[in-house]
Design a protein around this motif. Structure first.
Motif, mmCIF file in Angstrom:
data_model
loop_
_atom_site.group_PDB
_atom_site.id
_atom_site.type_symbol
_atom_site.label_atom_id
_atom_site.label_comp_id
_atom_site.label_asym_id
_atom_site.label_seq_id
_atom_site.Cartn_x
_atom_site.Cartn_y
_atom_site.Cartn_z
ATOM 1 N N GLN A 65 0.581 -1.309 -0.210
ATOM 2 C CA GLN A 65 -0.149 0.533 -0.576
ATOM 3 C C GLN A 65 0.668 1.086 -0.258
ATOM 4 O O GLN A 65 1.931 1.557 0.308
ATOM 5 N N PHE A 105 -8.086 -5.989 5.709
ATOM 6 C CA PHE A 105 -7.107 -6.023 4.842
ATOM 7 C C PHE A 105 -5.603 -6.546 5.757
ATOM 8 O O PHE A 105 -4.573 -6.458 5.389
ATOM 9 N N CYS A 108 -5.106 -9.829 5.850
ATOM 10 C CA CYS A 108 -4.975 -10.501 4.554
ATOM 11 C C CYS A 108 -3.652 -9.895 3.705
ATOM 12 O O CYS A 108 -3.947 -10.433 2.645
ATOM 13 N N GLY A 109 -4.152 -8.632 4.141
ATOM 14 C CA GLY A 109 -2.922 -8.332 3.196
ATOM 15 C C GLY A 109 -1.728 -8.975 2.510
ATOM 16 O O GLY A 109 -1.075 -8.226 1.646
ATOM 17 N N TYR A 121 -0.434 -7.361 -9.523
ATOM 18 C CA TYR A 121 -0.063 -8.567 -8.003
ATOM 19 C C TYR A 121 0.441 -9.973 -8.273
ATOM 20 O O TYR A 121 -0.275 -10.494 -9.667
ATOM 21 N N ASN A 155 -6.269 -7.392 -2.106
ATOM 22 C CA ASN A 155 -6.062 -8.318 -1.931
ATOM 23 C C ASN A 155 -6.825 -9.577 -1.883
ATOM 24 O O ASN A 155 -6.024 -10.459 -1.306
#
Length: 286
Positions: A65, A105, A108-109, A121, A155
């Motif tokens: 992020q 988030f 599990c981020g 990603y 995510n």
């Protein structure tokens, strides 16, 4: 079987948000706030080594992020998943399964990272299956307005796109026994739809990974419910049921978000279920 605490990093959250309608004069006794009303929060994950299977429960916020995003959460300390895995003799590619209690988030981020050239990603654990459940996946991928800011597409969707996503069965009642991961799972709906609480049989003890059903020791009183919970009255019932089970059966409660207390047991008192003993992970897992 061997268990290892994996520290994915520490951050801070607003104390009022963490305790909802509970007055600061009460919650600050256990969770003191800084000058900005922020309290210490951990992202303490758990690694289960069982035969050839290496299961990581939750993965923290991750690192993909923006600086602005992380600025809201006041990151502190030097812990990372990689440092913690390496300290225990493992690396990301060793992980066979990533079990996510839910898809907010901060849980599990760390499962998804930027690809090499930051054009998209990819899974941060390339050899792992990512475990959720069908009801929660539907809830997270079509989020309500209350939780939309916690369910970040970057995510979540890459897990499905990678082909590595799997779903646990759903229980007939509150507890799924003998799940595909090798442990029982308590399902709770007060915080979010079908949050999963692993219950691991370890050397004659039951280790319960409490996720957001019991974030910190300070949340033990039944009415001490987070402002983040979507169905707080349901959380009251679920906490009471689970904590009574824990007191009756001497469960060891592994606290994901308590930065200063790692594992606790609880007992029955005249005021309800309350703290019994505090342990370090080393006390229990050595």
């Amino acid at each position: 079987m061997k268990l290892y605490p994996i520290n994915a990093g520490n951050f801070k959250l607003d104390g009022g948000a963490m305790f909802g309608v509970v007055p600061k004069s009460l919650w600050s006794r256990t969770n003191p706030a800084d000058s900005n009303n922020m309290i210490d929060i951990a992202a303490r994950c758990l690694l289960i080594e069982d035969g050839n299977r290496l299961t990581l429960i939750d993965t923290g916020m991750g690192h993909k992020q923006s600086e602005k995003f992380y600025g809201y959460y006041h990151l502190w300390g030097n812990d990372t998943i990689d440092k913690s895995l390496n300290a225990n003799g493992f690396q990301r590619d060793d992980i066979t399964d990533v079990f996510m209690t839910h898809l907010h988030f901060d849980h599990c981020g760390g499962s998804i990272q930027w690809n090499k050239d930051k054009t998209g990603y990819e899974p941060a654990f390339k050899n792992a299956s990512f475990w959720s459940n069908e009801n929660h996946w539907e809830w997270a991928t079509n989020p309500n307005k209350r939780e939309k800011a916690s369910f970040l597409k970057e995510n979540i969707m890459p897990m499905q796109d990678s082909g590595q996503l799997k779903f646990t069965a759903l229980p007939n009642g509150d507890i799924l026994k003998d799940s595909a991961l090798g442990f029982n799972i308590f399902f709770a709906n007060g915080h979010t739809e079908k949050q999963m609480i692993p219950m691991i049989n370890y050397k004659g003890k039951t280790i319960c990974f409490m996720a957001d059903l019991l974030p910190t020791v300070g949340h033990l009183p039944i009415p001490f419910v987070m402002g983040y919970d979507t169905r707080p009255l349901l959380t009251l019932d679920e906490k009471e049921k689970f904590l009574n089970l824990a007191a009756d059966n001497n469960y060891y409660l592994f606290l994901e978000h308590d930065a200063h207390n790692e594992i606790i047991t609880v007992k029955h008192t005249e005021k309800g279920v309350r703290l019994d003993q505090i342990f370090t992970c080393n006390d229990i897992f050595k």
